[in-house]
Design a protein around this motif. Structure first.
Motif, mmCIF file in Angstrom:
data_model
loop_
_atom_site.group_PDB
_atom_site.id
_atom_site.type_symbol
_atom_site.label_atom_id
_atom_site.label_comp_id
_atom_site.label_asym_id
_atom_site.label_seq_id
_atom_site.Cartn_x
_atom_site.Cartn_y
_atom_site.Cartn_z
ATOM 1 N N UNK A 176 0.855 -1.191 0.000
ATOM 2 C CA UNK A 176 0.000 0.000 0.000
ATOM 3 C C UNK A 176 0.890 1.240 0.000
ATOM 4 N N UNK A 177 0.603 2.186 -0.893
ATOM 5 C CA UNK A 177 1.306 3.465 -0.884
ATOM 6 C C UNK A 177 0.297 4.577 -1.106
ATOM 7 N N UNK A 178 0.609 5.759 -0.546
ATOM 8 C CA UNK A 178 -0.303 6.901 -0.605
ATOM 9 C C UNK A 178 0.313 8.032 -1.436
ATOM 10 N N UNK A 179 -0.543 8.792 -2.117
ATOM 11 C CA UNK A 179 -0.161 10.005 -2.808
ATOM 12 C C UNK A 179 -1.100 11.118 -2.377
ATOM 13 N N UNK A 180 -0.633 12.336 -2.448
ATOM 14 C CA UNK A 180 -1.464 13.504 -2.161
ATOM 15 C C UNK A 180 -1.440 14.400 -3.387
ATOM 16 N N UNK A 181 -2.616 14.609 -3.975
ATOM 17 C CA UNK A 181 -2.743 15.421 -5.204
ATOM 18 C C UNK A 181 -1.826 14.904 -6.310
ATOM 19 N N UNK A 182 -1.694 13.548 -6.385
ATOM 20 C CA UNK A 182 -0.918 12.921 -7.439
ATOM 21 C C UNK A 182 0.569 12.842 -7.161
ATOM 22 N N UNK A 183 1.036 13.307 -5.981
ATOM 23 C CA UNK A 183 2.456 13.292 -5.635
ATOM 24 C C UNK A 183 2.653 12.323 -4.485
ATOM 25 N N UNK A 184 3.700 11.458 -4.499
ATOM 26 C CA UNK A 184 3.939 10.574 -3.346
ATOM 27 C C UNK A 184 3.920 11.360 -2.055
ATOM 28 N N UNK A 185 3.235 10.821 -1.064
ATOM 29 C CA UNK A 185 2.970 11.588 0.150
ATOM 30 C C UNK A 185 4.248 11.935 0.895
ATOM 31 N N UNK A 186 5.305 11.143 0.665
ATOM 32 C CA UNK A 186 6.569 11.416 1.356
ATOM 33 C C UNK A 186 7.178 12.739 0.901
ATOM 34 N N UNK A 187 6.928 13.133 -0.335
ATOM 35 C CA UNK A 187 7.509 14.377 -0.852
ATOM 36 C C UNK A 187 6.452 15.445 -1.078
ATOM 37 N N UNK A 188 5.215 15.163 -0.635
ATOM 38 C CA UNK A 188 4.135 16.143 -0.772
ATOM 39 C C UNK A 188 4.315 17.230 0.279
ATOM 40 N N UNK A 189 3.710 18.415 0.090
ATOM 41 C CA UNK A 189 3.788 19.483 1.102
ATOM 42 C C UNK A 189 3.293 19.010 2.460
ATOM 43 N N UNK A 190 3.928 19.487 3.517
ATOM 44 C CA UNK A 190 3.579 19.085 4.870
ATOM 45 C C UNK A 190 2.166 19.563 5.223
ATOM 46 N N UNK A 191 1.484 18.734 6.027
ATOM 47 C CA UNK A 191 0.165 19.095 6.558
ATOM 48 C C UNK A 191 0.133 18.640 8.012
ATOM 49 N N UNK A 192 0.178 19.557 8.986
ATOM 50 C CA UNK A 192 0.239 19.140 10.401
ATOM 51 C C UNK A 192 -0.984 18.369 10.865
ATOM 52 N N UNK A 193 -2.111 18.474 10.149
ATOM 53 C CA UNK A 193 -3.311 17.738 10.567
ATOM 54 C C UNK A 193 -3.305 16.305 10.074
ATOM 55 N N UNK A 194 -2.295 15.893 9.293
ATOM 56 C CA UNK A 194 -2.298 14.586 8.630
ATOM 57 C C UNK A 194 -1.232 13.683 9.231
ATOM 58 N N UNK A 195 -1.588 12.424 9.457
ATOM 59 C CA UNK A 195 -0.643 11.411 9.932
ATOM 60 C C UNK A 195 -0.915 10.110 9.196
ATOM 61 N N UNK A 196 0.128 9.544 8.555
ATOM 62 C CA UNK A 196 -0.028 8.300 7.792
ATOM 63 C C UNK A 196 0.359 7.130 8.686
ATOM 64 N N UNK A 197 -0.542 6.152 8.774
ATOM 65 C CA UNK A 197 -0.286 4.939 9.570
ATOM 66 C C UNK A 197 -0.607 3.726 8.710
ATOM 67 N N UNK A 198 0.351 3.328 7.853
ATOM 68 C CA UNK A 198 0.150 2.164 6.996
ATOM 69 C C UNK A 198 -0.970 2.389 6.011
ATOM 70 N N UNK A 199 -2.034 1.615 6.138
ATOM 71 C CA UNK A 199 -3.155 1.725 5.201
ATOM 72 C C UNK A 199 -4.180 2.759 5.647
#
Length: 1175
Positions: A368-391
């Motif tokens: 499982x991998x996540x993207x934000x607005x089409x960009x891998x979430x690891x290099x997407x702009x920071x969002x303090x309200x967001x936390x990724x926990x696996x799936x």
């Protein structure tokens, strides 16, 4: 460019899309509101992942999206930006992301092969499409080759190789001859999965020079032909028989890998003489029922919708009379990723929390991998309200800048899944969507529902007022729904008026007014009545109504719950129905239905038609049957039938009924074909293919139907492809992972030809998948396994036979199987209305967790203990079911002052979900029940002792008892009422200073702090003065009194004996004379005035026994009149007994001098009164 990505296609509009939102906010489906709300992009339509195009036509790569503001589109090709402005052959449709590549004006399809991806972007985020692989189809020619003739000895095996050119997509192979006729196939000769033609053993008739292999490329609609192959069979005598040998596959074992959900095809073709028979088994298990099919004369094993459970060893066994051979195929089922929980869109208010969940399965397990607005979430702009926990992505304290589109990618070596899900953070002031001054009209004593549809973020609070400046509405007479609706459960006339709804949140406030009018109910004040009428008479039914003057009623008459016959004999008036010239067909139930825009009432009556008195001069009868049936003008779909009518028997023939028999499918069963007027003796009949027809004719007049005519000659129509498809197609899952497709099979004559089968097709709705189809035998059910739980499917069933297919069938929407709901309702609250009624509220469960059709909610509640006794009791749970998506309900019949528990469960078609945590609530005190008993003992001259039991249901804490009593005189009049308060801990009381020989009536009840309970009543009598009681006993036991009574009894006995003797002798005596003077001696056996015998009434002896002193004619004394019943009360008693045997009366002095006639009682005299008469 992302590796192995795609996104499921959705054809839903923005309205349907927002309907599926899982969020803390519900977005109403109001078109104006939806146009104003900001919305991240969402892809609504796109081309398939593997997109094979026709190289001769323009290439259209679809990409449609919705959003507010409308999104802009961009494309990548092979991982890099695709600048369409620099390519004159490529254009993008206006207001769309769809690309059109112009091939028909000089473009080359091969130049546009590659991997394309679409991005839809607005200020709230960016959504991406699948990776769309564009490949042009290819249909290459066969390579030139020189084919030598095949010389084969009779009985040997033979394989004719096809080896078609490699195309895209792969071609469909079939063998034909020079005349374009398919070569016959059988257990001996058949085509393999690779297209080769296999002969298990050749026969002389196999000799021919035109074995031709054809390859059909469906995408380009072309067919390529291989050079003809020649086969010559030479005979040798004798022909040697051979044991089976496998032609394909070779060796003793092989392996096969197949993907979950696909069709598994395993093949075994054997040589041998006699021709071997193939049998299939699964080692260590059974072949899956309902998913296993045998094709190609059982040489091919087909298992549809395979799953991991289908992995294992499959053995094919080829056998003939000389032996057998087998082959084991080891099957491994892998799985491309499939969804367990796809991420769903999230709509939040500022400061709220939420989660996106992405769970998939496969073999091997997908990553499982996540993207934000089409960009891998690891290099997407920071969002303090967001936390990724696996799936899972967890959002907390979101702000408007947190809005974005997130992509979840699940991949393994066999494929991938990709889904877009947006997070939309909205801050909106309240809006009321219900139109201003909307008018609601309801019938009096019916519920009234006043809407206040609203939206705001954060969620607004709703308040209702009556009138423009009225106070806020509260109380049990109103119900306030979560969606803003105000419910008045029982609307009265005074409920009419203006109601104001106010919605407010921290961003603002808004209000709206609606109007409520209360109307009088519609009533039928004169209903139709049961009627019996002679045939050919006239009958009328009345239906007089009363209705609200502002409502316009419409009156409709029905016969047997259907429309009235289209007959001028039926006359419908303003308030009646008249039927002229009544016939037997008019017999039935007639219903008057009155409808207004708000209510409906009806009333019915039965009409019975009886025969009129027959006219002797004319005899009416059924007609004689027609005869001389003849068939002419035979065509494939029609034929002409003629006949000669029989005698009509004084009643003209109204019509002829034509019936047919299908000797091919249903011999001996006759079906209705058509009917024609009685003046017609020919008919052109429509025919169906593949039916062996014979016809007969029945004549009908007013009396009835004739006997059928003799059948016509038979006529067999030619076969054809089916004209129609099965009816009542449905798709309903029976298990969480299947879809059961059912239909009504065609009847025999509907098949239009031999070999009736059905093509069953299905695909998941709103997902751009290809149709999956399977052809099944003439059955009525097919089960699709391995489906996701409760998702919509498009389903269609098409009939076919040996001559072709029926027309394209229509599609129906079904659902895969339901599963038990996943979660329990939350926020369960109980509002106790009174001591016996409570109202329970709960939050609805998210629709995604219902996993089926929401049927409602069940409330389980039970009494734990009584608060007054503090003793536990046997728990008896009660269940109330609330249909639909209700979020509240009333709990009636509770016991006051008790402790209760309850829980709530959601219900779907599969069953109940988990229970919510038990909620404890207590009912307040109520009034108690009546005391369990009231006994009155120890009567004396002036006192009585009262004993009582506490109430069976105290319904609270007892505070006191209230005793009221009053005397009753001998005329049943009540005296003054006395009231006494008694402490709650007492159980007995001695009442003193009462009157002697007096009847008293007592009223006794208990009280709690709420009020008084129901009362218990009792009556009792104080005893008499002892001297008077003793005097009565003495008189009754005097010897002279006993002697006198015996003398009277002896005298009466002697008179009876003398009368009996003289009557038997027939002598003359006064009674005899009186009998002779009457015709019937039994008319007057006793005098009417005093009940004495005949002429033997002794005036002196019987003078006291008049009227009230009359005794029964048999001279017996009733039990209630016996001496013993009054011995304790003495003489001179003028009274009577109550129903319970207690005495009601007043003691009096000596009454010997009163005349007996003064007692006008209609009851039998007491012995005491009789005694006083003789003294």
């Amino acid at each position: 460019m992302m590796k192995k990505m795609s996104i499921p296609t959705s054809k839903a509009s923005l309205v349907l899309f927002l309907c599926q939102i899982i969020s803390a906010l519900d977005v109403p489906l109001d078109s104006k509101l939806l146009e104003e709300l900001s919305q991240p992009p969402t892809i609504t339509q796109q081309s398939p992942k593997d997109y094979i195009v026709d190289p001769r036509e323009n290439i259209v790569i679809q990409c449609e999206a919705k959003g507010k503001p409308p999104p802009s589109f961009s494309w990548t090709r092979n991982g890099t930006h695709f600048d369409i402005d620099k390519d004159a052959q490529v254009t993008m449709k206006p207001n769309s992301g769809t690309l059109v590549v112009n091939i028909m004006n000089g473009g080359k399809a091969e130049a546009y092969e590659g991997v394309y991806q679409c991005t839809a972007r607005n200020e709230r985020g960016a959504a991406i499409s699948n990776n769309i692989v564009i490949r042009p189809s290819r249909s290459p020619l066969w390579t030139k080759e020189k084919l030598e003739p095949n010389h084969v000895r009779e009985g040997d095996s033979l394989v004719l190789h096809c080896r078609p050119p490699v195309g895209l997509p792969p071609p469909i192979i079939f063998w034909m001859d020079n005349a374009f006729q398919r070569l016959p196939q059988s257990e001996r000769v058949s085509q393999g999965l690779n297209g080769d033609l296999y002969f298990s053993n050749v026969q002389p008739e196999d000799t021919r020079e035109d074995y031709i292999c054809y390859a059909r490329f469906n995408h380009t609609q072309t067919i390529q032909q291989k050079q003809p192959i020649s086969v010559k069979v030479f005979s040798t005598k004798p022909v040697t028989e051979r044991q089976p040998v496998l032609l394909t596959p070779t060796g003793s074992t092989s392996t096969k890998v197949e993907l979950r959900g696909n069709v598994l095809l395993l093949e075994c073709i054997a040589a041998g003489l006699p021709t071997p028979v193939i049998r299939w088994i699964k080692e260590g298990g059974e072949l899956p029922a309902n998913r296993t099919f045998f094709e190609n004369f059982k040489k091919t094993l087909k298992i549809i919708d395979v799953s991991e459970a289908d992995s294992g060893n499959y053995k094919c066994i080829a056998r003939n009379t000389l032996g057998s051979v087998h082959h084991v195929i080891s099957v491994t089922v892998k799985a491309a990723p499939y969804w367990i929980t796809a991420p769903r869109n999230l709509v939040l208010s500022p400061g709220e929390d939420g989660t996106l969940i992405c769970r998939a399965n496969g073999n091997p397990k997908p990553s499982i991998s996540w993207l934000a607005n089409g960009v891998p979430i690891a290099i997407a702009p920071e969002d303090p309200s967001r936390k990724v926990d696996g799936d899972t992505i967890i959002f907390s304290q979101v702000q408007e800048r947190s809005s974005a589109v997130y992509q979840c990618n699940a991949s393994n070596e066999y494929g991938y899944l990709l889904a877009n899900a947006f997070v939309n953070v909205l801050a909106e002031p309240p809006r009321i969507l219900t139109p201003a001054n909307k008018l609601y009209q309801v019938i009096a004593d019916s519920p009234a529902l006043l809407d206040c549809a609203y939206f705001g973020s954060p969620k607004p609070e709703i308040e209702w007022f009556k009138g423009v400046k009225g106070s806020i509405l509260r109380g049990n007479e109103y119900v306030f729904h979560d969606n803003g609706t105000l419910e008045i459960p029982v609307a009265q006339k005074n409920s009419a008026g203006t109601y104001t709804c106010v919605a407010r949140n921290e961003l603002g406030k808004i209000q709206n007014e609606v109007q409520l009018e209360i109307k009088d109910p519609t009533m039928i004040i004169k209903q139709p009545e049961y009627k019996v009428i002679q045939r050919y008479g006239q009958v009328s039914f009345e239906c007089i109504i009363k209705h609200d003057s502002t409502l316009l009623p419409t009156v409709t008459w029905l016969k047997d719950n259907d429309e009235l016959p289209d007959d001028e004999r039926f006359l419908v008036g303003k308030d009646n129905l008249t039927i002229m010239n009544v016939t037997d067909k008019d017999d039935g139930t007639y219903t008057c239905i009155v409808n207004t825009t708000l209510d409906s009432v009806s009333a019915s009556a039965v009409l019975t038609v009886v025969a009129a008195p027959p006219t002797p001069a004319i005899i009416y009868a059924r007609p004689n049957p027609p005869f001389d049936l003849e068939l002419t003008g035979q065509l494939e779909r029609s034929i002409d039938l003629s006949w000669i009518p029989g005698d009509e028997n004084n009643s003209p023939i109204i019509n002829f009924v034509i019936e047919y028999e299908d000797a091919l499918h249903e011999p001996g069963v006759w079906h209705y074909q058509t009917e024609v007027p009685g003046t017609q003796t020919t008919a052109q009949l429509k025919l169906s293919p593949y039916v062996n027809y014979s016809f007969r004719v029945i004549a009908v007049n007013r009396i009835g139907r004739s006997q059928p005519s003799e059948p016509s000659e038979q006529y067999l129509t030619k076969s054809a492809s089916p004209d129609e498809n099965p009816a009542n197609v449905q798709g309903i899952g029976s298990e969480p992972d299947n879809l059961v497709i059912t239909w009504e099979p065609l009847k025999g004559f509907q098949s239009n030809g031999p070999g009736l089968q059905y093509k069953v097709s299905w695909r998941q709705k709103d997902v751009d998948d290809e149709w999956t189809s399977v052809i099944v035998a003439n059955v009525s059910k097919y089960i699709v396994s391995g489906t996701p739980t409760f998702v919509p499917y498009e389903v269609k069933v098409q009939a076919l036979n040996d001559l072709g297919y029926a027309p394209e069938p229509s599609e129906v929407i079904g659902h895969s199987g339901e599963d038990l709901p996943m979660v329990a309702p939350g926020n369960v609250q109980v509002h106790v209305i009174n001591s016996t009624l409570a109202k329970v509220h709960w939050d609805p469960v998210p629709l995604k967790t219902v996993r089926g059709h929401l049927q409602g909610y069940k409330v389980y509640y039970w009494k734990v203990q009584s608060l007054s006794r503090r003793s536990r009791r046997h728990i008896e749970k009660k269940i109330l079911t609330f249909r639909g998506n209700k979020t509240f309900g009333m709990l009636p019949g509770l016991e006051p002052y008790s402790s209760y528990k309850l829980n709530v469960r959601v219900v779907n078609g599969k069953g109940e979900g988990p229970a919510s945590p038990d909620k404890v609530f207590n009912t307040p005190e109520g009034v108690p029940s009546s005391p369990s008993f009231l006994k009155i003992t120890n009567p004396t001259l002036d006192s009585l002792t009262l004993e009582w039991g506490s109430p069976t249901h105290p319904n609270g804490v007892l505070t006191s008892y209230t005793l009221k009593f009053q005397p009753i005189n001998n005329t049943h009049e009540l005296g003054p009422l006395v009231e006494i308060k008694i402490p709650a801990n007492e159980s007995s009381l001695i009442l003193k200073n009462l009157n002697y020989s007096t009847r008293y009536k007592f009223y006794f009840n208990a009280q709690t702090s709420v009020g008084s309970g129901s009362q218990i009543t009792e009556e009792a009598v104080t005893i008499m003065d002892e001297a008077m009681a003793s005097r009565q006993v003495d008189i009754a036991t005097q010897g002279w009194f006993i002697g006198l009574m015996c003398a009277v009894a002896l005298l009466i006995l002697i008179l009876l004996i003398v009368c009996f003797i003289r009557r038997n002798k027939g002598g003359k005596y006064p009674v005899k004379e009186k009998e002779d003077a009457h015709a019937d001696p039994e008319i007057q056996p006793m005098k009417e005035d005093d009940g004495t015998f005949g002429e033997y009434s002794d005036a002196e002896d019987h003078k006291p026994l008049k009227k009230g002193s009359r005794t029964p004619s048999d001279r017996t004394v009733k039990k209630e009149d016996s001496d013993d019943s009054l011995v304790d009360y003495g003489e001179g008693v003028n009274g009577q007994f109550n129903e319970d045997g207690s005495f009601i009366g007043q003691y009096s002095g000596k009454k010997e001098k009163e005349p007996a006639e003064g007692n006008e009682s209609s009851e039998a005299p007491s012995p005491v009164n009789a005694m006083n008469s003789f003294v």
